[in-house]
Design a protein around this motif. Structure first.
Motif, mmCIF file in Angstrom:
data_model
loop_
_atom_site.group_PDB
_atom_site.id
_atom_site.type_symbol
_atom_site.label_atom_id
_atom_site.label_comp_id
_atom_site.label_asym_id
_atom_site.label_seq_id
_atom_site.Cartn_x
_atom_site.Cartn_y
_atom_site.Cartn_z
ATOM 1 N N PRO A 55 53.607 -40.128 28.613
ATOM 2 C CA PRO A 55 55.064 -40.081 28.730
ATOM 3 C C PRO A 55 55.756 -41.350 28.211
ATOM 4 O O PRO A 55 56.850 -41.281 27.665
ATOM 5 C CB PRO A 55 55.306 -39.915 30.233
ATOM 6 N N VAL A 56 55.100 -42.492 28.358
ATOM 7 C CA VAL A 56 55.684 -43.748 27.858
ATOM 8 C C VAL A 56 55.773 -43.699 26.333
ATOM 9 O O VAL A 56 56.813 -44.011 25.739
ATOM 10 C CB VAL A 56 54.864 -44.967 28.329
ATOM 11 N N THR A 58 55.718 -41.000 24.415
ATOM 12 C CA THR A 58 56.674 -39.950 24.044
ATOM 13 C C THR A 58 58.107 -40.449 24.182
ATOM 14 O O THR A 58 58.951 -40.203 23.316
ATOM 15 C CB THR A 58 56.457 -38.694 24.901
ATOM 16 N N GLY A 59 58.388 -41.177 25.248
ATOM 17 C CA GLY A 59 59.724 -41.749 25.440
ATOM 18 C C GLY A 59 60.095 -42.726 24.337
ATOM 19 O O GLY A 59 61.234 -42.745 23.864
ATOM 20 N N MET A 62 61.020 -40.715 21.313
ATOM 21 C CA MET A 62 62.346 -40.103 21.444
ATOM 22 C C MET A 62 63.457 -41.135 21.254
ATOM 23 O O MET A 62 64.459 -40.867 20.596
ATOM 24 C CB MET A 62 62.473 -39.428 22.804
ATOM 25 N N LEU A 63 63.270 -42.288 21.844
ATOM 26 C CA LEU A 63 64.264 -43.351 21.701
ATOM 27 C C LEU A 63 64.359 -43.805 20.242
ATOM 28 O O LEU A 63 65.464 -43.998 19.713
ATOM 29 C CB LEU A 63 63.902 -44.527 22.607
#
Length: 80
Positions: A55-56, A58-59, A62-63
Motif C-alpha cells: 500500500p505504501v 501504491t500510494g 498514485m501521488l
C-alpha cells in the motif's frame, strides 16, 4: 480507479485518449512483471513485508501520477 480522470489527463498533456488509456496498461504490465518475483520474495521472507510495503508503494505511485508533468512521467508513475 483512474478511468474518471482520463479525459483530464488527455487535456492536460495534449494527448489522445488512446495514449492516455495506455496508462492503464502500464499498471497492468507492472503487476504482470512483478507478481512472480513478489511471490518468491513472500515465500522466502513471509507475506508481512509485502502487506506493509504494497500500500505504501501504491500510494507513492498514485501521488506521483497526480503530479506528473508529462505523459511519459505519468506512465512511469502508473508503473509504480
Amino acid at each position: 480507479c483512474v478511468a474518471p480522470v482520463l479525459p483530464h489527463f488527455a487535456n492536460e498533456f495534449g494527448a489522445s485518449m488512446t495514449q492516455v488509456g495506455m496508462s492503464l496498461s502500464a499498471f497492468a504490465v507492472a503487476r504482470l512483471a512483478l507478481n512472480v518475483p513478489a511471490g518468491a520474495f513472500a515465500d522466502a521472507r513471509g507475506r508481512r513485508p509485502l502487506i506493509v510495503a504494497g500500500p505504501v508503494i501504491t500510494g507513492m505511485g498514485m501521488l506521483g501520477s497526480a503530479f506528473a508533468g508529462s505523459l511519459p512521467e505519468l506512465f512511469a508513475w502508473r508503473f509504480v
